[in-house]
Scaffold this active site. Structure first.
Site, PDB file in Angstrom:
ATOM      1  CD  GLU A   9      38.867  36.180  40.862  1.00 33.26           C
ATOM      2  OE1 GLU A   9      38.586  35.026  40.554  1.00 33.26           O
ATOM      3  OE2 GLU A   9      38.022  36.980  41.335  1.00 33.26           O
ATOM      4  CG  HIS A  25      34.040  25.767  43.103  1.00 30.80           C
ATOM      5  ND1 HIS A  25      33.961  26.140  41.790  1.00 30.80           N
ATOM      6  CD2 HIS A  25      33.882  26.909  43.816  1.00 30.80           C
ATOM      7  CE1 HIS A  25      33.770  27.449  41.704  1.00 30.80           C
ATOM      8  NE2 HIS A  25      33.710  27.936  42.920  1.00 30.80           N
ATOM      9  CG  HIS A  26      28.969  23.819  46.604  1.00 29.98           C
ATOM     10  ND1 HIS A  26      28.434  23.631  47.864  1.00 29.98           N
ATOM     11  CD2 HIS A  26      29.412  22.600  46.195  1.00 29.98           C
ATOM     12  CE1 HIS A  26      28.547  22.345  48.188  1.00 29.98           C
ATOM     13  NE2 HIS A  26      29.145  21.704  47.204  1.00 29.98           N
ATOM     14  CG  HIS A  62      35.656  33.071  46.060  1.00 27.43           C
ATOM     15  ND1 HIS A  62      36.712  33.433  45.265  1.00 27.43           N
ATOM     16  CD2 HIS A  62      36.190  32.426  47.128  1.00 27.43           C
ATOM     17  CE1 HIS A  62      37.840  33.021  45.816  1.00 27.43           C
ATOM     18  NE2 HIS A  62      37.554  32.396  46.945  1.00 27.43           N
ATOM     19  CD  GLU A  63      32.543  35.453  43.120  1.00 22.68           C
ATOM     20  OE1 GLU A  63      32.015  34.376  43.419  1.00 22.68           O
ATOM     21  OE2 GLU A  63      33.731  35.530  42.763  1.00 22.68           O
ATOM     22  CD  GLU A 104      36.865  36.622  45.114  1.00 22.88           C
ATOM     23  OE1 GLU A 104      37.691  36.434  44.223  1.00 22.88           O
ATOM     24  OE2 GLU A 104      35.643  36.602  44.898  1.00 22.88           O
ATOM     25  CD  GLU A 149      35.390  40.122  42.749  1.00 21.57           C
ATOM     26  OE1 GLU A 149      35.774  40.024  41.577  1.00 21.57           O
ATOM     27  OE2 GLU A 149      34.809  39.199  43.349  1.00 21.57           O
TER      28      GLU A 149
HETATM   29  C1  NOJ Z   1      35.341  33.734  40.710  1.00 20.82           C
HETATM   30  C2  NOJ Z   1      36.108  33.222  41.875  1.00 20.82           C
HETATM   31  O1  NOJ Z   1      36.705  34.269  42.590  1.00 20.82           O
HETATM   32  C3  NOJ Z   1      37.115  32.229  41.381  1.00 20.82           C
HETATM   33  O2  NOJ Z   1      37.939  31.818  42.434  1.00 20.82           O
HETATM   34  C4  NOJ Z   1      36.386  31.078  40.741  1.00 20.82           C
HETATM   35  O3  NOJ Z   1      37.322  30.175  40.235  1.00 20.82           O
HETATM   36  C5  NOJ Z   1      35.491  31.557  39.618  1.00 20.82           C
HETATM   37  N1  NOJ Z   1      34.674  32.623  40.073  1.00 20.82           N
HETATM   38  C6  NOJ Z   1      34.600  30.462  39.100  1.00 20.82           C
HETATM   39  O4  NOJ Z   1      33.687  30.096  40.087  1.00 20.82           O
HETATM   40 CA    CA Z   2      35.809  36.689  42.469  1.00 17.72          CA
END
Ligand code: NOJ
Ligand code: CA
Length: 678
Positions: free
Chosen positions: A486, A381-382, A461-462, A480, A179
Site C-alpha cells: 500500500e 473484510h472486517h 492488518h495493523e 501485515e 509501519e
Molecule cells: C490498511 C490496510 O493495510 C489496507 O489493506 C486496508 O485496505 C485499509 N487499511 C482499509 O482497511
Molecule cells: Ca496497514
C-alpha cells in the site's frame, strides 16, 4: 504410538541435579551439538545474570534479569540459585501449511531455580530451550504467597551484546505502529526498537532478537541503555501496569536466532518450535491460495470504501473480479468496503461497522452464488478502526455471516494510531489500549477462537507482531505488521531495499500479507513504484504467506499477461524452503518446493544496486531434468526509469548440476519456475 511421540519418549532424558549450595554458580548448559552455550550466575549484590556464547565466542555478556512492579518491591537483587535441571528433547512435527512440512524440534532444556535470599523471598524459574541455531528463555513464576498477583511495571531483562555490530531495526512506540522503514545503524546507535531486530556482528555472525508465543503479556520492544546493551521495554497498558498476572504465570520466550550468516537465521525453526502445538485440531478446511480484490483502486484513491459515486464494492465491480479470478485459477476475491459503517470518518473509530450488514449495492447472497458457480470464494473484510471491543461484541454474527456466505478467510484491520485501540469493559469503562499490549494479545486469541468455531481463517492488518502463534492457532494465517505494498501507492514509497530488509527481520515473525504483484508499477496519480516487473514476481517466492494477493487490477493485468503467468502458476504452500544466499537489505534468493509435488520455484530480489548472483541449482533432485521458466530483468531494466517494465521471459532445460547466473537490475529481481520433467 506416532513416530513423533515415540521419539520424544525415547529422547526425553531428565537430569536433575540436587539443590546447589546457595549462590552457587555459574550453572551452564549447551545446545545438543555444543554450538550454543548458556550460563546463569549470581554477581555482585546478588544480581542474577545470564550469558550466551556461540562456538565458544561470547555473544551476550552477563545480562541482568528481573521485574519492576507498580505495587511491590522489584525482583532484582539478593538472588540465589537453589537448583537446576536439564532435559533433552528431539521430536518432529508437521505443519498443516507452511514453508516446511516437517519441523524438527531438537533442544536441550535448562531450568534454573532462583529465589530471593531474604524477604519477601520470592522465587522464579528461568527456563532455557537451547538449540544449535539459537535459544529461547522465559521466566516461569510459580504461584506464591508473596506474589499472588504481579502488577508488572517493566521487565528488567537485558541483552548485553558482547561486541558491537550492524543492526537493522525499526522504531517502537511511535504513532504509525509497525509501519516504519528499517534503520541500519551500529548496534551502539540503536534507539527504542521493535523486534525482531537483526544484528550482524563483526565476524559475520547474525543474531535476530525477538520473542515467541506472545499471549496474555505485552509485546516486548528493546531500548538501548548504554553501549551495546539493550533492555526489554514492554508495551504500555492503558494507564495500568504493563502486565497484570495472578497465580502461576510465564513470560513469552525471549528468543535469539544465531547463525553464521543472514540465510542461516531465516532457516531456523526456533520460533515455531517455541510455540504450543495446534489447539484447533483439523484445519484442513483452510486451503492456502491466492486472491485478487476490490482493493488497489481504493488504495489509489480511485474508488472509495464508503458509499457514494466512487463506491468500490458494487455488484458490478465484484462480479468483474470474480470473473477475472475464475478465468485465472485464482480461488478467492477480497472485497473491502462491502459493509455498513465506512461512511464518514472511520479512522480510529469503527463503532459504526457492522460485519453482517452489506451496503445496498453489494448483494452478498447473489455474489456468493455467482462466485460459487465459478469455483471462487469471497474474502470478507472486517475493518475495526481500532474499536476492538465493538468487534468482539459482534464476533458471532460476523463469523456466522462469513461462514453463511462461503468465506474461508476474512481480512481484519485495526487502523488507528498506536495507543488508540478502544476497549470497553463490561462495566462500561473505556480504555485506550496499544496494538501490542497485553489486552490486545488476548484479543487476537479471542479472534482466533471465535473465527475457528465457524471454520474461518483470518489475516490481520495493523496486528500485534507475529511470534509463531500460527502453530497454535493455524487459522491465523497471515498478518501485515510492516510496510506493505500500500505504501507504494502513496508518497514516500518503499525503497528498493525494503523487501531484502523484510526477509531477515519482519519475515522471521511468520507470514506477511504484503500484497505483491503490482505489474503496472504505478500507484496513485500514476506515480512510479520503485521496482522492476520481475521483482514483483519474485516477491511471490521471497515473501511467504499462505494467502497471497495478486494486488493489481484486472485491467492492468490484461496489459501484462506474459508476466502474469508466473503469478497464476506460483503456489502458496510449500514442502521445503532453502535460502540460497542473502545479505540483509542487499539481496536474497529463496527456493521453495511445492507442497506434495516436485516443482521448485525461485525468487531473488535486490536493492537499488545491480547484483550478479551465482546460484548453484543443487537443491534440484539429482539426475532430474527441469524445464525452467525464467522471468528476469531485461538487460536494460532499471527501477529509476520507464525501463522498470523491461522483463525477459525465457525457457531453458536445467538440472541440479547446473549453476545459474542471475543478473538483478537496480531495484530488480528474478523469478523462476522449475517444472520437473515427468
Ligand atoms: C490498511 C490496510 O493495510 C489496507 O489493506 C486496508 O485496505 C485499509 N487499511 C482499509 O482497511
Ligand atoms: Ca496497514
Amino acid at each position: 504410538m506416532p513416530f513423533g511421540r515415540m521419539m520424544t519418549a525415547l529422547c526425553a532424558l531428565v537430569v536433575a541435579v540436587p539443590a546447589l549450595a546457595q549462590n552457587a554458580g555459574p550453572v551452564t548448559a549447551t545446545s545438543p551439538d555444543g554450538t550454543i552455550g548458556v550460563a546463569v550466575d549470581i554477581v555482585q549484590d546478588g544480581h542474577a545474570v545470564y550469558s550466551v556464547t556461540r562456538k565458544g565466542k561470547p555473544i551476550i555478556a552477563q545480562s541482568r534479569l528481573g521485574f519492576l512492579f507498580t505495587d511491590a518491591p522489584k525482583i532484582d537483587r539478593h538472588m540465589t540459585i537453589t537448583g537446576q535441571e536439564t532435559r533433552d528433547s528431539d521430536d518432529t512435527w508437521q505443519q498443516p501449511w507452511g514453508e516446511w512440512r516437517t519441523i524438527r524440534n531438537h533442544f536441550r532444556e535448562l531450568t534454573v531455580h532462583l529465589k530471593e535470599a531474604d524477604q519477601p523471598a520470592r522465587s522464579y524459574d528461568l527456563k532455557f530451550r537451547i538449540y544449535d541455531d539459537g535459544l529461547g528463555f522465559r521466566y516461569e513464576v510459580p504461584d506464591q504467597p508473596n506474589l499472588r498477583s504481579a502488577n508488572i511495571a517493566e521487565e528488567l531483562t537485558e541483552f548485553a551484546f558482547a561486541s558491537d555490530g550492524t543492526a537493522w531495526w525499526k522504531p517502537a512506540f511511535l504513532w504509525n505502529r509497525e509501519e516504519y522503514l528499517y534503520e541500519k545503524t551500529p548496534l551502539s546507535a540503536v534507539g527504542t526498537a521493535d523486534t525482531p531486530i537483526t544484528i550482524k556482528l563483526a565476524d559475520g555472525t547474525h543474531v535476530a532478537l525477538h520473542e515467541a508465543a506472545l499471549t496474555d503479556y505485552s509485546g516486548m520492544a528493546v531500548a538501548r541503555s548504554t553501549g551495546t546493551t539493550l533492555r526489554a521495554a514492554l508495551t504500555p497498558g492503558a494507564g495500568r501496569p504493563k502486565v497484570v498476572k495472578t497465580g502461576a504465570w510465564t513470560t513469552p520466550w525471549r528468543t535469539m536466532i544465531i547463525a553464521d550468516d543472514a540465510p542461516g537465521i531465516y532457516m531456523s525453526h526456533l520460533m515455531l518450535n517455541l510455540n504450543e502445538p495446534n489447539k484447533l485440531g483439523d484445519v484442513s478446511w483452510f486451503k492456502p491460495g491466492k486472491f485478487v480484490g476490490v482493493w488497489w483502486n481504493m488504495i489509489k484513491g480511485e474508488w472509495s470504501w464508503a458509499r457514494g459515486p466512487k463506491h468500490g464494492a458494487t455488484n458490478e465491480h465484484v462480479k468483474q473480479y470474480i470473473d477475472f479470478a475464475a478465468a485465472n485459477g485464482i480461488p478467492q476475491v477480497l472485497v473491502e468496503g462491502w459493509n455498513v459503517g465506512w461512511d464518514g470518518d472511520w479512522f480510529g473509530n469503527g463503532n459504526a461497522m457492522d460485519f453482517a450488514k452489506p451496503t445496498e449495492d453489494f448483494d452478498a447472497d447473489m455474489l456468493t452464488a455467482y462466485a460459487k458457480k465459478k469455483g471462487v470464494r469471497l474474502i470478507g473484510h472486517h475493518e475495526t478502526g481500532g474499536s476492538a471491543s465493538h468487534y468482539e461484541a459482534q464476533f458471532d454474527k460476523a463469523f456466522k455471516f462469513a461462514a453463511d456466505h462461503n468465506y474461508m478467510v476474512v481480512k481484519t484491520g485495526y487502523v488507528t494510531d498506536a495507543g488508540q485501540i478502544e476497549r470497553v469493559d463490561p462495566d462500561g469503562t473505556k480504555l485506550r489500549e496499544w496494538h501490542e499490549g497485553q489486552w490486545m494479545s488476548n484479543h487476537f486469541i479471542r479472534v482466533a477462537e471465535a473465527a475457528a468455531k465457524y471454520k474461518i481463517a483470518f489475516d490481520s492488518h495493523e496486528p500485534i507482531k507475529g511470534t509463531g502463534l500460527q502453530r497454535t492457532y493455524p487459522n491465523w494465517v497471515a498478518r501485515e505488521g510492516s510496510r506493505g505494498m500500500e505504501y507504494n501507492s502513496w508518497a514516500g514509497k518503499n525503497p528498493p531495499n525494503h523487501e531484502a530488509n523484510l526477509v531477515f527481520t519482519r519475515m522471521l515473525e511468520g507470514p506477511m500479507d504484503f500484497t505483491p504483484g503490482v505489474l503496472s508499477l504505478t500507484g496513485s496519480d500514476n506515480s512510479a513504484i520503485l521496482s522492476t516487473e520481475a521483482k514483483q514476481l519474485a516477491l511471490y517466492v521471497v515473501l511467504y504467506s499462505p494467502v497471497v494477493m495478486a494486488a493489481d487490477t484486472p485491467e492492468n493485468y490484461a496489459k501484462h499477461m506474459d508476466a502474469f503467468k508466473f503469478i497464476r502458476d506460483v503456489p502458496t504452500d510449500w514442502e521445503e524452503t532453502r535460502v540460497l544466499n542473502g545479505e540483509v537489505g542487499d539481496y536474497v534468493t529463496i527456493a521453495r518446493r511445492v507442497r506434495g509435488g516436485q516443482d521448485w520455484y525461485l525468487g531473488a530480489v535486490g536493492n537499488e544496486q545491480a547484483h550478479t548472483l551465482t546460484v548453484p541449482l543443487s537443491f534440484l533432485t539429482p539426475g532430474k531434468r527441469y524445464e525452467a521458466e525464467i522471468y528476469r530483468d531485461g538487460d536494460d531494466a532499471d527501477y529509476r526509469t520507464e525501463k522498470r517494465h523491461s522483463i525477459a521471459i525465457e525457457k531453458r532445460v536445467l538440472t541440479g548440476a547446473d549453476t545459474l547466473t542471475l543478473r538483478l537490475a537496480p531495484g530488480g529481481g528474478a523469478a523462476i519456475r522449475f517444472k520437473a520433467a515427468k
